[in-house]
Enzyme design. Structure first.
Site, mmCIF file in Angstrom:
data_model
loop_
_atom_site.group_PDB
_atom_site.id
_atom_site.type_symbol
_atom_site.label_atom_id
_atom_site.label_comp_id
_atom_site.label_asym_id
_atom_site.label_seq_id
_atom_site.Cartn_x
_atom_site.Cartn_y
_atom_site.Cartn_z
ATOM 1 N N CYS A 55 1.276 -1.430 -0.351
ATOM 2 C CA CYS A 55 -0.314 -0.162 -0.278
ATOM 3 C C CYS A 55 1.024 1.757 0.231
ATOM 4 O O CYS A 55 1.457 1.518 1.414
ATOM 5 C CB CYS A 55 -0.278 -0.327 1.050
ATOM 6 S SG CYS A 55 -1.845 1.404 1.736
ATOM 7 N N TRP A 88 -7.966 -7.023 5.661
ATOM 8 C CA TRP A 88 -6.299 -7.868 5.108
ATOM 9 C C TRP A 88 -6.193 -8.358 6.194
ATOM 10 O O TRP A 88 -6.517 -8.774 7.650
ATOM 11 C CB TRP A 88 -5.805 -5.973 6.073
ATOM 12 C CG TRP A 88 -5.520 -5.150 4.399
ATOM 13 C CD1 TRP A 88 -6.438 -3.870 4.348
ATOM 14 C CD2 TRP A 88 -5.086 -4.628 3.672
ATOM 15 N NE1 TRP A 88 -5.990 -2.490 3.610
ATOM 16 C CE2 TRP A 88 -5.266 -3.890 2.528
ATOM 17 C CE3 TRP A 88 -4.015 -5.728 2.857
ATOM 18 C CZ2 TRP A 88 -4.319 -3.796 1.500
ATOM 19 C CZ3 TRP A 88 -3.553 -5.408 1.216
ATOM 20 C CH2 TRP A 88 -4.376 -4.467 0.883
ATOM 21 N N ARG A 120 -14.177 0.163 4.160
ATOM 22 C CA ARG A 120 -13.471 -1.030 4.129
ATOM 23 C C ARG A 120 -12.380 -0.380 5.554
ATOM 24 O O ARG A 120 -12.047 0.458 5.401
ATOM 25 C CB ARG A 120 -12.533 -0.611 3.221
ATOM 26 C CG ARG A 120 -12.965 -1.207 1.380
ATOM 27 C CD ARG A 120 -12.176 -1.151 0.587
ATOM 28 N NE ARG A 120 -12.355 0.386 -0.362
ATOM 29 C CZ ARG A 120 -11.354 0.636 0.042
ATOM 30 N NH1 ARG A 120 -9.711 0.329 0.468
ATOM 31 N NH2 ARG A 120 -10.592 1.635 -0.462
ATOM 32 N N ALA A 121 -11.372 -1.341 6.150
ATOM 33 C CA ALA A 121 -10.478 -1.351 6.793
ATOM 34 C C ALA A 121 -9.488 -0.581 6.076
ATOM 35 O O ALA A 121 -9.361 -1.775 5.655
ATOM 36 C CB ALA A 121 -10.542 -2.329 8.227
ATOM 37 N N VAL A 123 -5.413 0.646 5.488
ATOM 38 C CA VAL A 123 -4.180 0.895 5.705
ATOM 39 C C VAL A 123 -4.307 2.263 5.013
ATOM 40 O O VAL A 123 -3.700 2.157 3.946
ATOM 41 C CB VAL A 123 -2.572 -0.634 5.443
ATOM 42 C CG1 VAL A 123 -2.789 -1.280 6.319
ATOM 43 C CG2 VAL A 123 -3.189 -1.138 4.390
ATOM 44 N N TYR A 186 -4.817 5.264 -9.578
ATOM 45 C CA TYR A 186 -5.867 4.154 -8.820
ATOM 46 C C TYR A 186 -7.241 4.115 -10.482
ATOM 47 O O TYR A 186 -8.006 3.516 -9.663
ATOM 48 C CB TYR A 186 -6.344 4.239 -7.915
ATOM 49 C CG TYR A 186 -5.559 3.340 -6.848
ATOM 50 C CD1 TYR A 186 -6.128 2.527 -6.297
ATOM 51 C CD2 TYR A 186 -4.441 3.735 -6.121
ATOM 52 C CE1 TYR A 186 -4.854 1.177 -5.261
ATOM 53 C CE2 TYR A 186 -3.374 3.501 -5.687
ATOM 54 C CZ TYR A 186 -3.693 1.872 -5.031
ATOM 55 O OH TYR A 186 -2.908 1.576 -4.789
#
Length: 323
Positions: A55, A88, A120-121, A123, A186
């Site tokens: 990421c 994740w 979303r969880a 990072v 993206y």
């Protein structure tokens, strides 16, 4: 988000608009670090940063932490670069569980923090170890907090990555880098219409052309000293040829085709905080394998050869007499 039969079911926000363009979700946990009422207290040993080597947003936090010498102040947990249908996963740790948080999947800590959260969880995630809850996932501002609020804990001789006299200029450039480069790739990769893809493609390469010209004039984006902006640009450049060029169809040029951007990227890579946190294999796995890769046979590209990142960049000599 709900817990069902020991598995985590996540509901992802629809991040595609009516024109087929990718619109990234906003961050929920944005309380800043500081010493004012309502802010997150700045303490050593209190927070755990969860990151993934794939990421770019998480990577830039790790680069800043290493440059500033905060490794013993902020603990670090690392998830697998291959995102699962359950989010994740801490599969890199013994027993597949984070040794501090005691969780297998990152969404677990989000559910414990806020049962109503349905995004979303992501990072990077910062967890308050004292409370066991997520306190910040504001990837855009997180490096600013490491650079400013945590300044009392910086190592001796740490670089000033966010100097006061340049902050307005850095903020302005960071905004452009994010929208047109970092997130631009993206927008191209996740587009669901030809027009949305072409708009994003042109946005990315128009800006890379401008940055190529800018970096013909100085070693780094703001002269001869590394700043927060360099960290932000680097994390996209280092992923470009190994992932975005193919996986996101941003294939007009590779970074290796830009003389200044390529030398600049190698210059940064050869600084330990940048190179030691860059894992090309993890980056490839993250973009080509797993839940969102659209690669049904899980075939991992063999190339490109990344040994050339160690070749001389000569930017120190090129700009040695200009400052």
């Amino acid at each position: 988000m709900s817990l069902v039969i020991g598995k985590i079911v996540t509901t992802e926000n629809n991040e595609i608009d009516k024109n087929g363009a990718f619109v990234r979700q906003t961050n929920r946990f944005i309380t800043p670090f500081g010493d004012e009422p309502g802010q997150l207290p700045v303490e050593a040993g209190r927070y755990r940063l969860i990151w993934a080597a794939i990421c770019p947003w998480a990577h830039r936090s790790m680069i800043a932490i290493k440059l500033l010498g905060l490794e013993d102040v902020i603990s670090v947990g690392k998830v697998s670069p291959i995102r699962t249908p359950y989010g994740w996963e801490f599969s890199l740790d013994a027993g597949g569980v984070d040794p501090v948080l005691g969780i297998r999947y990152l969404p677990e800590i989000y559910a414990l923090t806020d049962r109503e959260y349905d995004g979303r969880a992501t990072v990077p995630t910062v967890v308050d170890v004292k409370t066991g809850k997520v306190v910040n996932n504001d990837y855009f501002k997180l490096t600013y907090y490491w650079e400013t609020a945590f300044k009392p804990f910086h190592k001796k001789g740490a670089p000033d990555l966010y100097p006061e006299k340049l902050r307005a200029d850095i903020d302005e450039l960071n905004h452009v880098i994010f929208h047109e480069v970092n997130n631009g790739v993206y927008k191209a990769g996740f587009a669901r219409s030809q027009k949305a893809y072409e708009d994003a493609y042109n946005l990315v390469f128009n800006q890379l052309d401008k940055l190529e010209q800018r970096l013909s004039q100085s070693r780094y984006l703001f002269g001869d000293k590394i700043t927060d902006s360099d960290i932000r640009l680097y994390v996209t450049l280092v992923r470009f040829d190994v992932a975005y060029y193919c996986a996101f169809k941003t294939n007009r040029n590779r970074i290796i085709d830009y003389p200044n951007l390529w030398a600049y990227a190698r210059d940064l890579y050869q600084i330990p905080a940048f190179g030691e946190t860059t894992d090309f294999e993890a980056i490839k796995k993250g973009y080509f394998l797993g839940d969102n890769a659209h690669n049904p046979y899980d075939i991992l590209p063999l190339g490109p050869d990344v040994s050339n990142w160690h070749t001389p960049h000569n930017r120190d000599k090129q700009f040695s007499s200009s400052h």
